[in-house]
Write an enzyme that holds these catalytic residues in place. Structure first.
Site, PDB file in Angstrom:
ATOM      1  N   VAL A 100      42.150 -11.249 -55.928  1.00  0.00           N
ATOM      2  CA  VAL A 100      42.658 -10.109 -56.678  1.00  0.00           C
ATOM      3  C   VAL A 100      43.130 -10.623 -58.032  1.00  0.00           C
ATOM      4  O   VAL A 100      43.789 -11.663 -58.105  1.00  0.00           O
ATOM      5  CB  VAL A 100      43.829  -9.420 -55.946  1.00  0.00           C
ATOM      6  CG1 VAL A 100      44.308  -8.208 -56.733  1.00  0.00           C
ATOM      7  CG2 VAL A 100      43.422  -9.023 -54.529  1.00  0.00           C
ATOM      8  N   CYS A 101      42.785  -9.909 -59.091  1.00  0.00           N
ATOM      9  CA  CYS A 101      43.284 -10.223 -60.430  1.00  0.00           C
ATOM     10  C   CYS A 101      42.911 -11.667 -60.809  1.00  0.00           C
ATOM     11  O   CYS A 101      41.781 -12.103 -60.630  1.00  0.00           O
ATOM     12  CB  CYS A 101      44.779  -9.961 -60.464  1.00  0.00           C
ATOM     13  SG  CYS A 101      45.533  -9.881 -62.101  1.00  0.00           S
ATOM     14  N   THR A 102      43.880 -12.421 -61.339  1.00  0.00           N
ATOM     15  CA  THR A 102      43.621 -13.786 -61.788  1.00  0.00           C
ATOM     16  C   THR A 102      43.416 -14.766 -60.640  1.00  0.00           C
ATOM     17  O   THR A 102      43.187 -15.959 -60.884  1.00  0.00           O
ATOM     18  CB  THR A 102      44.787 -14.276 -62.674  1.00  0.00           C
ATOM     19  OG1 THR A 102      46.019 -14.004 -62.010  1.00  0.00           O
ATOM     20  CG2 THR A 102      44.784 -13.566 -64.018  1.00  0.00           C
TER      21      THR A 102
END
Length: 322
Positions: A100-102
């Protein structure tokens, strides 16, 4: 019950963990364990302590899914080499790896995205593309699946990712029921471009390119053809294209298009001007050209975008709601 491990660390984004876990828990189809490097609780990006079940090194045998949440972009606390070493080993033993995300940058550092397509938070896509050229970055996707690896865009996109995992593992009926209960889209409209921050010019160490990026952002409606930009930067068109791909993660034309769309987004949110007027002010030509460009870049029309982001207040009449 599928075995799912969430790999956490100090600085992990709380919603990157809580959003997917809430969806997966609600489906009742997963045994969820949180694991850190040393088996101790971690501190999330907002200061909330997060308990864990075990150390990453204590996980034995095969696991079904390894989930790696992200840190706050662009420069939040990142885990160290010990975490990445454990990630490499666990990724090789997992049937499926998700981020998720970075968290996608952590997967890339661990070598788990080599030769694959991936996405991350819009604010970190350029970094992912420049730091890991072996990864094909799809900057507008909410989530991307490439073989056994699934990467999601920023923060709440982890909810979209989790619903996709539930649908894949347990069928669309259960995924739809969980989405309905959680009051979220089973599949949200548009891509993550519609949520990006205007004026976010990528950083670059190349002085001439930096000046060019700033000039386009300062005057989106200006003449920004490939030839004109190459002349301004005093390089060949081919070299300029290589610089953009290496430093920005896209072609010169794609960058100009993105800046023009972002300028139009800002005006749609704050101005009462017509779509045709905004199109001219931002270098997008006609309202029809702007409509086609928005559908391609943002995933929705200018009119729908304005209605969605012009105000957060509920409609005051049935007519407005329509």
């Amino acid at each position: 019950m599928k075995d799912l491990v969430v790999a956490v660390y100090d600085g992990v984004v709380l919603l990157d963990v809580a959003g997917p876990v809430q969806i997966l828990h609600g489906s009742q189809g997963y045994r969820i364990r949180h694991a850190s490097v040393d088996g101790r609780p971690v501190r999330t990006d907002v200061g909330v302590a997060l308990g864990v079940d075990l150390a990453l090194g204590q996980i034995e045998g095969q696991i079904d899914t390894l989930l790696v949440p992200g840190y706050a972009p662009p420069d939040g606390d990142r885990p160290g080499e010990a975490f990445l070493d454990l990630l490499r080993g666990l990724g090789a033993r997992a049937r499926r790896v998700a981020s998720v995300c970075t968290g996608a940058l952590l997967l890339a550092e661990a070598g788990l995205l080599d030769g694959r397509r991936a996405t991350t938070h819009w604010a970190a896509c350029a970094d992912l593309a420049s730091q890991f050229p072996e990864v094909t970055v799809e900057s507008d996707a909410i989530f991307v699946r490439d073989g056994p690896v699934v990467t999601a865009a920023g923060v709440t996109a982890g909810i979209d990712l989790a619903l996709a995992l539930v649908e894949e593992d347990h069928g669309p009926d259960l995924a739809r029921a969980v989405a309905k209960y959680m009051v979220v889209f089973l599949q949200r409209p548009g891509g993550q471009s519609q949520f990006s921050v205007r004026g976010a010019v990528p950083s670059t160490r190349h002085a001439a390119l930096r000046g060019l990026l700033d000039a386009v952002a300062a005057e989106p409606a200006g003449e920004h053809t490939l030839a004109a930009m190459a002349a301004q930067a005093a390089v060949s068109e081919r070299h300029l294209t290589r610089l953009f791909r290496r430093e920005v993660g896209c072609t010169p034309g794609q960058y100009v298009e993105r800046i023009r769309v972002e300028a139009a987004q800002a005006l749609l949110e704050t101005s009462a001007d017509s779509v045709a007027t905004i199109a001219r002010r931002c270098g997008l030509g006609s309202d029809e050209t702007m409509r086609r460009t928005f559908l391609k870049v943002v995933g929705t029309t200018p009119t729908t975008y304005r209605r969605r982001f012009r105000t957060s207040l509920p409609p005051t009449s049935h007519k407005e709601a329509l």
